[in-house]
Design an enzyme around this catalytic site. Structure first.
Site, PDB file in Angstrom:
ATOM      1  N   THR A 379       0.842  -1.196   0.000  1.00  0.00           N
ATOM      2  CA  THR A 379       0.000   0.000   0.000  1.00  0.00           C
ATOM      3  C   THR A 379       0.877   1.244   0.000  1.00  0.00           C
ATOM      4  O   THR A 379       2.050   1.190   0.366  1.00  0.00           O
ATOM      5  CB  THR A 379      -0.908  -0.035   1.248  1.00  0.00           C
ATOM      6  N   THR A 397      -3.801   0.875  -2.826  1.00  0.00           N
ATOM      7  CA  THR A 397      -3.242  -0.435  -2.493  1.00  0.00           C
ATOM      8  C   THR A 397      -3.454  -1.461  -3.591  1.00  0.00           C
ATOM      9  O   THR A 397      -4.398  -1.357  -4.381  1.00  0.00           O
ATOM     10  CB  THR A 397      -3.873  -0.954  -1.185  1.00  0.00           C
TER      11      THR A 397
END
Length: 565
Positions: A379, A397
């Protein structure tokens, strides 16, 4: 473009200061992100009159190229501030499960959960990608420049090649990432002579450039319909463990827009994305800390870190039991954030750490079973402020590093569905709130936050990657800038402490003298190690004379400003 790339390598390899803030007067616009090339892409947009949202599109596109371990065609949550109305809006680009998903899809025939490696590398782990659709929705609301004009620089960078940074090399070497053994990962990250990549090598990705050209013209339909959608479906249908994604699943995807979830914290207001995002957890943690005296302490005080750790344990106990996709289950947000409920929970903090806390019983809470979600990190998070005072805080992400390890048309597919609970039911049959379901969005820990003063004016924005640890990382950053009056750079660089159940994962060597021993005396014994990914906090704070940024020294990003008002 080559100047930009050279600057990026200098910053990544040369060890320069992580936060670059212009001399007095401070900059009036700013980008703080995890890669210098992505920051420069955003600044170029701001310099030619683009809005914070325009710049956010450019940052996301570039990060998807230069840090594919963290960003790409996965999902995202975006928090946006309007300085004219003093309002905060959130955009939900979280992936959804296909119509063929089942609650037991990560279980073996004998009912036992798959290993994480089996699940993540399977065709069942990917959800419908939502980040581009979400950005297009937000751009229609708040963009100033033409959508297609935001793609040109990243297209060229993909064609010419970008310089590989040390963090990407470090990720590729991690024995904890099963994706590193995936054929598509091995094939892509290989030097021209077949040898392993090293920092400073070039990677060209013409397929990524071609995908961007399609998105520039067609918008999100470029990946949710047509050739690229067909390529996604075909790749996920391959072994090992084929998935059920169809063209209809992709075509049906829709992002969501809503008012932000906002709650007071002392004299400020903190706004975050609502469920299924991780903002509820962050607000639980702040509500608990408001009952303590952490604001009268500081980062050299072990009691302050003890209070933070115990608030995190209580925060996670409730968040992991009750938060999921509100379109499918009842999430008792008001009960969880009720000041009286939080005051009662805060009494459990005490003076010495006890056993792992059980979830509480907030008003309106259904009976849910324990959660068995495994949420590592793949992420990234960034903040953009433009010259008009508009603000974007966005966390993006592909779930774990390189997503599911399967590459399609120049980008890696996500493995977001492994953010669902691997065990859908308790032994007594009570369902987990975050069980897999067709069309359902998995619970997320992403929590890009925007902070306002009592008059609704922008104070700061902050966010982080880190999987399940994200609320703890963001909580630490907010405490640092608001309660401890640190600069943004000082706050994001503070030691991390993630307290979950009986585990206290941290960076013991980074604390001030006496803190580690002081914590141990209260029953908090710190252990090192987060797994594949730790924090990547990036933030911007408003000062009287302009903006000040901070970039997490654990990554290779920067915070840079520009632009007259």
């Amino acid at each position: 473009m080559r100047l930009v790339v050279s600057l990026a390598l200098c910053l990544m390899v040369g060890g320069l200061a992580r936060a670059e803030v212009s001399p007095f007067p401070r900059p009036q616009a700013m980008v703080a992100a995890a890669n210098p090339a992505a920051v420069e892409a955003g600044l170029k947009v701001l310099r030619r009159g683009g809005s914070a949202l325009d710049a956010a599109v450019a940052v996301q596109l570039t990060q998807g190229l230069v840090e594919p371990q963290s960003s790409g065609r996965g999902g995202a949550f975006l928090t946006w501030y309007d300085p004219k109305t003093h309002s905060v809006t959130t955009y939900d680009g979280r992936e959804t499960a296909p119509a063929g998903a089942t609650k037991d899809q990560f279980l073996h025939a004998d009912g036992k959960p798959m290993s994480y490696g089996e699940a993540v590398l399977s065709g069942r782990s990917a959800g419908t990608p939502g980040a581009i659709a979400m950005l297009r929705m937000a751009h229609k609301d708040h963009g100033k420049l033409a959508w297609a004009s935001l793609f040109t620089d990243t297209e060229q960078l993909a064609e010419d090649g970008f310089l590989v940074g040390p963090r990407l090399i470090h990720t590729l070497a991690s024995p904890m990432a099963p994706q590193n053994k995936a054929p598509d990962v091995i094939a892509y990250f290989k030097a021209a002579d077949g040898s392993p990549l090293k920092a400073g090598d070039h990677i060209k990705n013409p397929a990524y450039a071609a995908t961007l050209r399609r998105i520039a013209v067609e918008g999100p339909d470029a990946i949710l319909k047509g050739k690229i959608a067909d390529d996604i479906v075909a790749r996920l249908a391959q072994d090992p463990i084929p998935g059920t994604m169809t063209a209809a699943d992709l075509a049906a995807y829709r992002p969501h827009k809503s008012a932000a979830l906002c709650r007071p914290y002392r004299i400020w207001t903190v706004c975050v994305p609502p469920p299924p995002a991780g903002g509820t957890a962050t607000l639980i943690g702040l509500g608990l800390l408001e009952t303590t005296d952490i604001d009268k302490r500081g980062p050299a005080d072990p009691v302050a870190w003890y209070e933070l750790a115990q608030a995190e344990r209580l925060m996670y106990a409730d968040d992991l039991r009750y938060v999921a996709d509100p379109a499918f289950v009842k999430v008792p947000v008001d009960g969880l954030l009720d000041p009286a409920y939080l005051a009662g929970r805060a009494k459990l903090i005490g003076d010495h750490a006890g056993p792992a806390p059980e979830p509480g019983h907030p008003a309106g809470a259904p009976t849910y079973g324990p959660d068995a979600t495994r949420e590592p990190g793949g992420t990234s998070s960034f903040v953009v402020v433009d010259r008009w005072g508009e603000v974007v805080a966005m966390t993006t992400t592909v779930e774990s590093v390189f997503g599911d390890g399967r590459m399609v048309d120049g980008f890696f597919l996500n493995n977001q569905l492994t953010d669902f609970s691997f065990a859908p039911d308790n032994k007594d049959g009570t369902p987990a709130a975050n069980a897999v379901g067709p069309g359902k969005r998995p619970r997320s820990s992403m929590s890009p936050a925007i902070i306002l003063d009592k008059d609704g004016r922008f104070v700061a924005a902050i966010g982080s990657p880190g999987g399940l640890a994200i609320p703890a990382f963001v909580l630490k950053g907010i405490v640092g800038v608001l309660d401890w009056k640190l600069t943004m750079q000082e706050a994001v660089a503070l030691p991390n402490l993630v307290a979950l159940g009986d585990n206290y994962i941290s960076e013991p060597a980074k604390f001030a003298p006496g803190v580690v021993d002081g914590l141990a005396a209260r029953g908090v014994v710190l252990h090192s190690g987060y797994g594949v990914e730790d924090s990547g906090l990036h933030g911007v704070i408003a000062r009287a004379d302009g903006l000040e940024g901070g970039a997490d020294p654990r990554r290779e990003g920067v915070a840079r400003g520009c632009c007259a008002p």
